[in-house]
Design an enzyme around this catalytic site. Structure first.
Site, PDB file in Angstrom:
ATOM      1  N   ASP A  37       0.835  -1.207   0.000  1.00 47.94           N
ATOM      2  CA  ASP A  37       0.000   0.000   0.000  1.00 47.94           C
ATOM      3  C   ASP A  37       0.869   1.257   0.000  1.00 47.94           C
ATOM      4  OD1 ASP A  37      -2.339   1.424  -0.036  1.00 47.94           O
ATOM      5  OD2 ASP A  37      -2.878   1.065   2.050  1.00 47.94           O
ATOM      6  N   HIS A  54       2.433   3.382  -9.065  1.00 49.08           N
ATOM      7  CA  HIS A  54       2.228   1.948  -9.321  1.00 49.08           C
ATOM      8  C   HIS A  54       3.402   1.369 -10.106  1.00 49.08           C
ATOM      9  CE1 HIS A  54      -1.634   2.285  -7.552  1.00 49.08           C
ATOM     10  NE2 HIS A  54      -2.203   2.951  -8.537  1.00 49.08           N
ATOM     11  N   LEU A 148      10.480 -20.701  -4.793  1.00 53.08           N
ATOM     12  CA  LEU A 148       9.502 -19.761  -4.220  1.00 53.08           C
ATOM     13  C   LEU A 148       8.208 -19.736  -5.034  1.00 53.08           C
ATOM     14  CD1 LEU A 148       8.865 -17.222  -2.334  1.00 53.08           C
ATOM     15  CD2 LEU A 148       9.788 -15.846  -4.220  1.00 53.08           C
TER      16      LEU A 148
HETATM   17  C1  IPE Z   1      -5.572  -2.644  -0.192  1.00 51.84           C
HETATM   18  O1  IPE Z   1      -5.203  -1.332  -0.380  1.00 51.84           O
HETATM   19  C2  IPE Z   1      -5.574  -3.374  -1.482  1.00 51.84           C
HETATM   20  C3  IPE Z   1      -4.269  -3.605  -2.094  1.00 51.84           C
HETATM   21  C4  IPE Z   1      -3.129  -3.302  -1.580  1.00 51.84           C
HETATM   22  C5  IPE Z   1      -4.300  -4.233  -3.377  1.00 51.84           C
HETATM   23  P1  IPE Z   1      -6.283  -0.159  -0.551  1.00 51.84           P
HETATM   24  O2  IPE Z   1      -5.507   1.076  -0.717  1.00 51.84           O
HETATM   25  O3  IPE Z   1      -7.240  -0.511  -1.626  1.00 51.84           O
HETATM   26  O4  IPE Z   1      -7.051  -0.217   0.846  1.00 51.84           O
HETATM   27  P2  IPE Z   1      -7.928   0.858   1.593  1.00 51.84           P
HETATM   28  O5  IPE Z   1      -8.935   1.372   0.612  1.00 51.84           O
HETATM   29  O6  IPE Z   1      -7.008   1.950   2.039  1.00 51.84           O
HETATM   30  O7  IPE Z   1      -8.523   0.122   2.743  1.00 51.84           O
HETATM   31  C1  IPE Z   2      -1.466   0.257  -3.373  1.00 46.87           C
HETATM   32  O1  IPE Z   2      -1.291   1.626  -3.416  1.00 46.87           O
HETATM   33  C2  IPE Z   2      -1.805  -0.344  -4.716  1.00 46.87           C
HETATM   34  C3  IPE Z   2      -3.192  -0.754  -4.859  1.00 46.87           C
HETATM   35  C4  IPE Z   2      -4.121  -0.712  -3.944  1.00 46.87           C
HETATM   36  C5  IPE Z   2      -3.590  -1.245  -6.159  1.00 46.87           C
HETATM   37  P1  IPE Z   2      -2.515   2.644  -3.431  1.00 46.87           P
HETATM   38  O2  IPE Z   2      -2.877   2.918  -4.840  1.00 46.87           O
HETATM   39  O3  IPE Z   2      -3.623   2.173  -2.571  1.00 46.87           O
HETATM   40  O4  IPE Z   2      -1.820   3.912  -2.808  1.00 46.87           O
HETATM   41  P2  IPE Z   2      -2.443   4.931  -1.755  1.00 46.87           P
HETATM   42  O5  IPE Z   2      -2.979   4.127  -0.617  1.00 46.87           O
HETATM   43  O6  IPE Z   2      -3.510   5.669  -2.482  1.00 46.87           O
HETATM   44  O7  IPE Z   2      -1.295   5.800  -1.368  1.00 46.87           O
HETATM   45 MG    MG Z   3      -4.063   2.407  -0.630  1.00 42.48          MG
END
Ligand code: IPE
Ligand code: IPE
Ligand code: MG
Length: 260
Positions: A37, A54, A148
């Protein structure tokens, strides 16, 4: 390869030296799951578009897969896209859906060299055809690899997974293939998408959020959690090893009195 750095220490125990970090070869988690995240916030801090975060996050996946392989982790599950992430703008979703192809194509020679097997959990049928194709091809190419397991949670939602397992079990009961008395915790394990995998020993979540966001709700019942404020694109080998070392200090009791 870091594997080569394993050496006998004075105490006769194997240890792995990576820069300043030491990871003992004992009590290694077999299965590490990561909620990756913070990509969007990483990009925002740099006044870049979210997709740049990303893209950078994909480089972190490469780094962490390598170090997990090097220290002998058996399964690395990476939460890449949740069933709730479809709520995001289409342009972001499209980019995220293009990442498996980009990642798997460029990483394939190294995956083969390292004997890494690609797996996925999630609703594959709900993915765009190109994403599905990239995952299917990578799983097929690496299916005989014995190292792995790099398991991507893609279009994954734990509640949806549990609902499907319940329905599948009910059909079996209806058809007389299972009796109600036979349905126990093991049965449920067998109907989940993770049926062939050990339960995660360690869960890591980056970016400072302290929640599960619908990830492996059943499987994490006795998993050790480790949270960090570091954003996923900044997460590196040292942070990963720090989490593993923290895990090795934990005393897993499973409701009993001692776990040593
Ligand atoms: C969780 O992250 C999903 C992934 C890392 C793929 P999100 O960014 O979607 O989660 P919330 O919305 O903060 O709970
Ligand atoms: C995690 O990073 C990737 C996915 C959930 C796909 P985010 O896109 O949720 O990044 P933040 O949480 O907005 O910083
Ligand atoms: Mg996120």
């Amino acid at each position: 390869m870091l594997k080569k750095l394993f050496s006998k220490s004075k105490k006769g125990k194997h240890s792995l030296e990576v820069k300043e970090s030491l990871v003992s070869n004992e009590c290694l988690p077999s299965h590490i799951a990561i909620i990756m995240d913070g990509n969007g916030r990483w990009a925002k801090k740099r006044a870049m578009p979210r997709i740049a975060g990303h893209h950078e996050g994909m480089q972190t996946v490469r780094r962490i897969a390598r170090v997990a392989d090097d220290i002998g982790i058996k399964v690395l599950t990476l939460y890449a896209f949740s069933t709730e992430n479809w709520k995001r703008p289409k342009s972001e979703v499209d980019y995220l859906m293009s990442l498996p192809q980009m990642f798997l194509n460029s990483f394939m020679p190294e995956l083969m060299e390292r004997n890494i097997r690609i797996e996925m959990i999630g609703d594959k049928e709900g993915l765009p055809s190109n994403t599905k194709k990239a995952l299917n091809e990578a799983m097929e190419k690496t299916k005989n690899n014995t190292g792995l397991i790099l398991n991507f949670a893609m279009n994954y939602g734990s509640r949806a997974e549990i609902v499907k397992a319940m329905k599948d079990i009910m059909v079996e009961v209806d058809d007389g293939k299972l009796t109600l008395d036979q349905v126990d915790e093991k049965t449920i394990d067998q109907y989940l998408l993770t049926s062939t995998l050990p339960e995660p020993d360690l869960l890591i979540r980056t970016s400072g959020e302290v929640r599960l966001s619908n990830f492996m709700l059943w499987q994490l019942a006795y998993t050790e959690f480790w949270f960090t404020d570091i954003l996923w694109p900044d997460f590196n080998q040292d942070t990963f090893l720090e989490a593993v070392r923290a895990y090795q200090q934990r005393n897993r009791r499973y409701g009993g009195l001692k776990g040593e």
